[in-house]
Write an enzyme that holds these catalytic residues in place. Structure first.
Site, mmCIF file in Angstrom:
data_model
loop_
_atom_site.group_PDB
_atom_site.id
_atom_site.type_symbol
_atom_site.label_atom_id
_atom_site.label_comp_id
_atom_site.label_asym_id
_atom_site.label_seq_id
_atom_site.Cartn_x
_atom_site.Cartn_y
_atom_site.Cartn_z
ATOM 1 N N TYR A 142 32.150 42.433 37.585
ATOM 2 C CA TYR A 142 32.626 41.823 38.876
ATOM 3 C C TYR A 142 34.269 42.084 38.996
ATOM 4 O O TYR A 142 34.981 41.949 37.767
ATOM 5 C CB TYR A 142 32.425 40.371 38.795
ATOM 6 C CG TYR A 142 33.032 39.534 39.859
ATOM 7 C CD1 TYR A 142 32.344 39.865 41.374
ATOM 8 C CD2 TYR A 142 34.056 38.588 39.768
ATOM 9 C CE1 TYR A 142 32.847 39.001 42.327
ATOM 10 C CE2 TYR A 142 34.445 38.083 40.928
ATOM 11 C CZ TYR A 142 33.876 38.269 42.325
ATOM 12 O OH TYR A 142 34.272 37.535 43.269
ATOM 13 N N ASP A 237 39.750 45.807 34.187
ATOM 14 C CA ASP A 237 40.058 44.560 34.750
ATOM 15 C C ASP A 237 40.154 43.458 33.733
ATOM 16 O O ASP A 237 39.162 43.408 33.190
ATOM 17 C CB ASP A 237 38.911 44.548 35.836
ATOM 18 C CG ASP A 237 38.921 43.017 36.412
ATOM 19 O OD1 ASP A 237 39.822 42.133 36.127
ATOM 20 O OD2 ASP A 237 38.150 42.910 37.721
ATOM 21 N N LYS A 265 43.468 34.432 36.283
ATOM 22 C CA LYS A 265 42.956 33.525 35.583
ATOM 23 C C LYS A 265 44.090 32.903 34.540
ATOM 24 O O LYS A 265 44.861 32.210 35.077
ATOM 25 C CB LYS A 265 41.706 33.957 34.786
ATOM 26 C CG LYS A 265 40.417 34.199 35.811
ATOM 27 C CD LYS A 265 39.172 34.190 35.441
ATOM 28 C CE LYS A 265 38.037 34.076 36.590
ATOM 29 N NZ LYS A 265 37.378 35.214 36.853
HETATM 30 C C1 LIG Z 1 37.382 36.119 38.350
HETATM 31 C C2 LIG Z 1 37.396 37.666 38.190
HETATM 32 C C3 LIG Z 1 37.940 38.354 39.382
HETATM 33 C C4 LIG Z 1 38.409 37.609 40.605
HETATM 34 O O1 LIG Z 1 39.354 36.932 40.368
HETATM 35 P P1 LIG Z 1 39.823 35.724 41.611
HETATM 36 O O2 LIG Z 1 41.082 35.075 41.036
HETATM 37 O O3 LIG Z 1 38.441 34.848 41.372
HETATM 38 O O4 LIG Z 1 39.665 36.361 42.768
HETATM 39 C C5 LIG Z 1 38.244 39.726 39.222
HETATM 40 N N1 LIG Z 1 37.877 40.336 37.996
HETATM 41 C C6 LIG Z 1 37.081 39.671 37.031
HETATM 42 C C7 LIG Z 1 36.862 40.481 35.827
HETATM 43 C C8 LIG Z 1 36.983 38.194 37.220
HETATM 44 O O5 LIG Z 1 36.428 37.784 35.955
#
Ligand SMILES: *Cc1c(COP(=O)(O)O)cnc(C)c1O
Length: 423
Positions: A142, A237, A265
């Protein structure tokens, strides 16, 4: 009726599904979401006065636990100076310097307000500098909800994207190729499919959105060399893994250096912050220096920056990573042992302070194996744990996060609650 149920009913009248992010609904485990009134340390309290040991950690950010006094104080002091100026501040400089110091691949960084924005912007930069359109991602990873990432693979190993949401144009989805996590051959096939047009590979260096799946030996190194030999960029990511797998993220842990990195995060310490950064020559292609456009009214917001900066400073000072990893080993080790003892098929995957228990009998190494999990069994496990005062994420495919605020007794309580479910 509980106050949570009342609030949920009222919320559903004015908010779609009653929640502001779909993962908060209890759709896949049954029951209604719990409305939270407050949180402190390892505990969250709902509006009915029930207290839980929190294993969600706001989906990752709260590595120091909730309402850490120093973080709260930093945010409070910042708020007294005004909440937003739309002009640069000293705090942004300090946070950027700290990110550059800690994350091996980052020479320059730009702050945004969410992980979604970070990934979306990094992709635009990769497309802008390479002059190519295609992106290779991995089924089950994701990267936020930007159009190019909301693509799921079909049943083939590598499949030209089908949008996984209405509203994503097919013409855009056609530029997204899905490969299989931990399978370098599927990446090679994707490069062949879009020969000469792949701008970047984007990957969660430890997958954290199909449960937790660590990279197998050689996988990240293989991505690095495939990106290089095809003239594409490699984006890690690290929105979950940044400051979670280690202070330098998964890239420091595994010793593989991407071209660009996205963060979020933990970076905001519970306030909305994201970031993308990497090689200076690439980042200098961003406006106002270069032609690739990206902007944000609240980017580098002083409250969010104060919370994030204090969180990183505390992580740097207290270095809780060894202890967190030890507690994680103890927790997931005990769960595996207990499940085995009672003949319950369980696969625990964990690294550092993130982990996941899959109700499955074969090792979980990619999206397809993760999909074999017994989600009905998980739903029962989830509600049983909730009754015993342990708040798990309401989905089989989310991570459990430990924080520095979880005590030995908290972990003992989680283990005992889980063991009683296996018996
Ligand atoms: C949570 C998440 C996102 C998106 O971040 P948001 O602050 O919810 O937009 C993108 N990449 C990864 C790996 C994530 O876990």
């Amino acid at each position: 009726m509980s106050r949570s149920a009342d609030l949920f009913e009222a919320s559903q009248r004015v908010i779609p599904g009653g929640v502001n992010s779909p993962v908060r609904a209890f759709a896949s485990v049954g029951g209604d979401p719990i409305f939270i009134a407050s949180a402190e340390g390892s505990r969250i309290r709902d509006v009915d006065g029930n207290e839980y040991i929190d294993c969600v950690s706001s989906w990752g950010p709260m590595i120091l636990g909730h309402a850490h006094p120093e973080v709260i104080d930093a945010v409070r002091v910042a708020a007294l100076r005004g909440t937003s100026y739309g002009a640069p501040t000293e705090g942004e400089l300090h946070l950027a310097e700290l990110i550059v110091q800690l994350v091996p691949s980052i020479e320059k960084v730009r702050l945004v307000s969410s992980g979604t924005e970070a990934a979306m912007s990094a992709l635009r930069l990769a497309r802008g500098v390479t002059g190519r359109d295609a992106v290779i991602k991995f089924e089950g990873c994701y990267h936020g909800h930007a159009d190019s990432f909301l693509i799921k693979a079909g049943s083939g190993a590598t499949t030209l994207g089908n949008p996984s949401s209405p509203g994503v144009p097919d013409s855009l989805a056609a530029h997204t190729l899905n490969a299989t996590y931990n399978d370098l051959e599927s990446v090679e096939r994707a490069f062949e499919e879009a020969a000469g047009d792949v701008a970047c590979i984007i990957v969660e260096p430890v997958a954290g959105n199909m449960g937790v799946i660590p990279p197998e030996a050689g996988f990240l190194e293989g991505l690095r060399s495939l990106a290089d030999s095809n003239g594409a960029l490699l984006i890690f990511d690290e929105v979950i893994t940044g400051f979670r797998c280690s202070l330098g993220g998964a890239q420091a842990l595994y010793g593989v250096t991407p071209d660009l990195t996205t963060l979020g995060k933990i970076l905001g310490g519970g306030l909305p912050v994201g970031a993308f950064g990497g090689r200076a020559d690439l980042m200098d292609q961003m406006a106002p220096l270069g032609p690739v456009y990206q902007a944000g009214t609240l980017s580098g917001n002083p409250l969010a920056v104060a919370g994030g900066l204090k969180t990183l400073e505390i992580l740097l000072r207290d270095d809780p990573y060894k202890e967190l990893a030890a507690e994680s080993d103890r927790l997931f080790g005990a769960l595996m042992e207990g499940a085995t003892l009672h003949g319950e098929p369980l696969q625990a995957n964990w690294i550092a302070s993130m982990g996941c228990c899959f109700f499955a009998s074969e090792p979980i190494r990619d999206y397809r194996s993760a999909s074999t999990s017994d989600t009905v069994r998980f739903a029962a496990f989830h509600s049983g744990m909730l009754e015993k005062g342990v708040y798990l994420a309401p989905s089989q495919f989310e991570a459990t996060f430990l924080s520095a605020a979880h005590t030995t007794e908290d972990v003992d309580t989680i283990i005992a609650a889980a063991q009683s479910m296996f018996a």
